[in-house]
Design an enzyme around this catalytic site. Structure first.
Site, short mmCIF file in Angstrom:
data_model
loop_
_atom_site.label_atom_id
_atom_site.label_comp_id
_atom_site.label_asym_id
_atom_site.label_seq_id
_atom_site.Cartn_x
_atom_site.Cartn_y
_atom_site.Cartn_z
N ASP A 63 37.19 55.32 59.22
CA ASP A 63 38.49 55.11 58.60
C ASP A 63 39.58 55.29 59.66
O ASP A 63 39.34 55.03 60.84
CB ASP A 63 38.66 56.11 57.45
CG ASP A 63 39.46 55.54 56.30
OD1 ASP A 63 40.69 55.39 56.45
OD2 ASP A 63 38.88 55.25 55.24
N ASN A 203 40.11 44.48 47.04
CA ASN A 203 41.22 44.67 46.09
C ASN A 203 41.93 43.39 45.70
O ASN A 203 43.07 43.45 45.25
CB ASN A 203 42.26 45.64 46.69
CG ASN A 203 41.77 47.07 46.72
OD1 ASN A 203 40.74 47.39 46.17
ND2 ASN A 203 42.52 47.91 47.39
N SER A 267 38.88 51.62 47.57
CA SER A 267 38.64 52.65 48.60
C SER A 267 38.16 53.94 47.96
O SER A 267 37.15 54.52 48.36
CB SER A 267 39.93 52.93 49.38
OG SER A 267 40.10 52.04 50.44
#
Length: 373
Positions: A63, A203, A267
């Site tokens: 990340d 998304n 996420s």
């Protein structure tokens, strides 16, 4: 590489990518954070903790980096390399948020404040492979090129440094970047070492619904999002490679130093499933990566009929995954050898029989000697 789920809100849902964060009121911050953790209830996490809390498992978080100073992550985080080549990290909000959902331990008396992760006894290995979505350095073509290689390098680093689970709440489904051979090879390398890989599905399900990577690689647990009523979130990508869905709206997580944020996105859903994988790995370390994946899928709550592309195998459930893993658990070889029945022995009688046998053998030998002579 885009982050999938940094959609900050205060109390209302916000599904617009790049929406500005609304500061959370400071009064009662940590107390209200714990009170809003509805996913723990929805996934039967507290019941699962009777069997496993993730002890002994390292989850690599690929990340933006993780703030190890956040009170909910104190003593949890090992810092790996920065593979972006972008210089000082600056903001590490997204990575910190994901780490807290996986292995947050809360803080304060009895750890009653702050955020608890799904696997609060797991450890986090932070590997920085991308930048925050609002980082201006994303516009630098050289940094962007290095970042595209960072995920593949990060997967290999995590495998080689003891991670049993790799969580990737990111993706490259936008624009020209649709994965890479190096990344796919790294995924195969990890699976060959029986490391569990989890990634967010994407998304833009209510728009382009792109095939997202690394979620789209074979063997990766691709995770979509549901709301508090366990309905598929409108933004969650829908594809036939989806493994499961998990909570992804109104998710409270760690943010900046000592603060919290509420956000929507796949996420968060992927981070929750990484926590479930850590619970399974801790309880049943002999299971392979594919068996852990199967346990998570088999243990999910069933989806509505005809909705596999939106839900995969269903809504991820921590207790269900552990029960499914128990059925898959390999019985140790020693336990498979049948035991001989217990027989009560008359020891005096046994000694008499042995003596008689010895006398018969001696007599037979004496007769043989006489015949030979």
């Amino acid at each position: 590489m885009l982050l999938l789920g940094v959609l900050p809100t205060c109390l209302a849902a916000c599904l617009v990518t790049g929406a500005a964060a609304v500061p959370w009121p400071k009064d009662g911050l940590a107390e209200s954070a714990r009170g809003r953790q509805w996913p723990l209830r929805a996934m039967d996490v507290r019941d699962a903790w009777q069997r496993s809390r993730g002890a002994g498992v390292t989850v690599a978080v690929l990340d933006t980096g993780v703030d190890a100073r956040h009170p909910d992550l104190t003593g949890v985080v090992a810092q790996g390399p920065d593979l972006t080549g972008a210089g000082p990290a600056g903001s590490v909000r997204h990575g910190t948020a994901m780490a807290s959902l996986i292995a947050g331990r809360g803080h304060g008396p009895g750890r009653a404040l702050g955020v608890l992760g799904v696997a609060p006894e797991a450890e986090i290995l932070s590997v920085r492979v991308t930048l925050e979505n609002d980082d201006p350095r994303r516009a630098d073509a050289r940094i962007s090129a290095r970042t595209r290689l960072a995920v593949a390098r990060g997967i290999r680093y995590a495998v080689d440094h003891g991670a049993q689970v790799i969580s990737m709440s990111l993706g490259g489904g936008e624009g020209s970047y649709e994965g890479s051979p190096a990344e796919e090879d790294a995924v195969r390398y990890a699976l060959g070492k029986s490391v569990v890989l989890i990634a967010s599905a994407g998304n833009d399900g209510d728009g382009a619904n792109r095939r997202n990577f690394p979620a789209g690689y074979p063997g990766v647990i691709a995770v979509g999002a549901v709301d508090e009523r366990l309905r598929c979130a409108p933004f969650s990508n829908r594809h036939d490679f989806l493994s499961v869905v998990a909570p992804g709206t109104g998710i409270v997580s760690a943010d900046g130093p000592g603060s919290y944020v509420v956000a929507d996105g796949t996420s968060s859903a992927a981070a929750f499933v990484a926590g479930i994988a850590a619970l399974v790995r801790s309880r049943y370390p002999a299971l392979t990566a594919m068996e852990v994946r199967q346990a998570i899928q088999d243990g999910a709550r069933p989806h509505p009929p005809g909705a596999a592309d939106a839900y995969g195998h269903g809504v991820a459930n921590a207790l269900g995954a552990l029960r499914a893993a128990e059925r898959l658990h390999r019985v140790p070889l020693a336990a498979t050898v049948p035991r001989r029945p217990h027989i009560e022995v008359d020891h005096d009688r046994s000694r008499q029989l042995i003596g008689l046998a010895l006398l018969l053998v001696a007599a037979a030998l004496a007769a043989r000697v006489a015949v030979t002579r």
